[in-house]
Design a protein around this motif. Structure first.
Motif, PDB file in Angstrom:
ATOM      1  N   ARG A  14       0.861  -1.186   0.000  1.00 16.19           N
ATOM      2  CA  ARG A  14       0.000   0.000   0.000  1.00 16.19           C
ATOM      3  C   ARG A  14       0.894   1.232   0.000  1.00 16.19           C
ATOM      4  O   ARG A  14       1.601   1.494   0.980  1.00 16.19           O
ATOM      5  N   LEU A  15       0.871   1.953  -1.106  1.00 15.56           N
ATOM      6  CA  LEU A  15       1.711   3.125  -1.282  1.00 15.56           C
ATOM      7  C   LEU A  15       0.995   4.369  -0.763  1.00 15.56           C
ATOM      8  O   LEU A  15      -0.208   4.541  -0.993  1.00 15.56           O
ATOM      9  N   ASP A  16       1.734   5.208  -0.090  1.00 18.98           N
ATOM     10  CA  ASP A  16       1.220   6.487   0.387  1.00 18.98           C
ATOM     11  C   ASP A  16       2.112   7.578  -0.213  1.00 18.98           C
ATOM     12  O   ASP A  16       3.160   7.922   0.349  1.00 18.98           O
ATOM     13  N   VAL A  17       1.694   8.101  -1.363  1.00 18.49           N
ATOM     14  CA  VAL A  17       2.485   9.076  -2.105  1.00 18.49           C
ATOM     15  C   VAL A  17       2.139  10.480  -1.627  1.00 18.49           C
ATOM     16  O   VAL A  17       0.967  10.860  -1.584  1.00 18.49           O
ATOM     17  N   GLY A  18       3.155  11.244  -1.267  1.00 17.58           N
ATOM     18  CA  GLY A  18       2.918  12.612  -0.807  1.00 17.58           C
ATOM     19  C   GLY A  18       4.154  13.182  -0.156  1.00 17.58           C
ATOM     20  O   GLY A  18       5.203  12.543  -0.093  1.00 17.58           O
TER      21      GLY A  18
END
Length: 307
Positions: free
Chosen positions: A51-55
């Protein structure tokens, strides 16, 4: 004004892995790693949901290289299922590891969905590669404590389609690099757990014995000279033993996976969180000036777990 820093190929190790155990923006001294032939690892053939959390992350140069990126503070959540294959990779990425120790990372489902301000969107991922390297020194986790995982797991997947939510974006054709900790010796972990329990019991015994001697002395029950000398010798020995046991306890804690680390059916554990980076320029990663930019963080969860 926020100070922004680029991450080069030679110093990427210092911000290493993320969040609960390895934070991508914590710094530590450089250390050497030694590659281990991947098929010997039980991680092979296990399946995981990423689960990627891009930011925005502290220390990233993404807004400097791509003005407007995540100015709003938006975050882009993505998901991809992968399997760590034993097939040798035809690609080499210096950040991940030597080509001879890099193997194919299969993307199980090439397309997944996410929700943006425009509704449900599709994102595509393509196969990548993976490698495990073995740290020979401690690294710093998010709390600033020294830790030493059994392995440093690095891999990549490609994102041909790209994905966007407001101004948080993975650009089309991006290769995303992942770094996290892995514990892939289940038998060794069990032995370490048993040793830890023994060390804690011994520590409690030493503390109790020392407390009893002190309480007797404070209560006037100090005995003769021989008894006092014996008690003094015992307390000195206990102090030395306490320091030894405390040092060993801390070493075992640094080497142990956090309780929230996901566990596969065969006992392999991956750290709860890791770092995401992308290449920041077109300079080959083996040349000075190559650059990596912090894209966000990710979590890993075993797809097949004990019922």
């Amino acid at each position: 004004m926020r100070r922004l820093r680029a991450i080069t190929a030679t110093n990427l190790l210092v911000f290493l892995v993320v969040a609960a155990i390895f934070h991508p923006n914590r710094h530590t001294s450089p250390f050497h790693v030694s590659a281990l032939s991947a098929p010997s690892s039980p991680l092979t053939n296990t399946k995981w949901n990423l689960r990627l959390d891009v930011g925005l992350q502290p220390g990233t140069w993404m807004p400097k290289r791509h003005p407007g990126w995540c100015d709003s503070g938006a975050r882009l959540p993505l998901s991809v299922d992968v399997e760590f294959n034993s097939q040798p990779s035809s690609w080499r990425e210096s950040l991940v590891g030597p080509k001879g120790d890099t193997f194919v990372l299969n993307v199980i489902s090439k397309t997944s969905t996410y929700v943006s301000e425009e509704g449900q969107q599709e994102v595509t991922f393509a196969n990548g590669g993976w490698c495990i390297q073995r740290p020979t020194g401690d690294v710093r986790n998010a709390e600033g404590s020294s830790v030493r995982p059994e392995g440093l797991l690095r891999f990549w997947v490609d994102c041909p389609s790209g994905a966007r939510k407001r101004d948080a974006e993975v650009f089309p054709g991006t290769r995303i690099f992942f770094t996290t900790g892995v514990w892939d010796d289940p038998e060794g972990l069990e032995g370490m757990r048993e040793e830890y329990e023994r060390v804690v019991d011994d520590l409690n015994r030493v503390v109790s014995q020392t407390r009893e001697i002190r309480e007797n002395a404070e209560g006037g029950d100090i005995g003769g000279v021989a008894d006092r000398l014996k008690d003094f010798t015992t307390m000195v020995d206990n102090s030395k033993e306490f320091d030894r046991l405390k040092t060993r306890k801390e070493a075992l804690e640094r080497a142990s996976p956090p309780s929230s680390a996901s566990k596969s059916l065969n006992g392999v554990r991956i750290a709860p969180s890791g770092s995401l980076v992308i290449k920041g320029n077109n300079i080959p990663d083996w040349l000075p000036g190559s650059e990596y930019l912090i894209l966000g963080t990710f979590s890993a969860k075993a797809s097949e777990v004990e019922g």
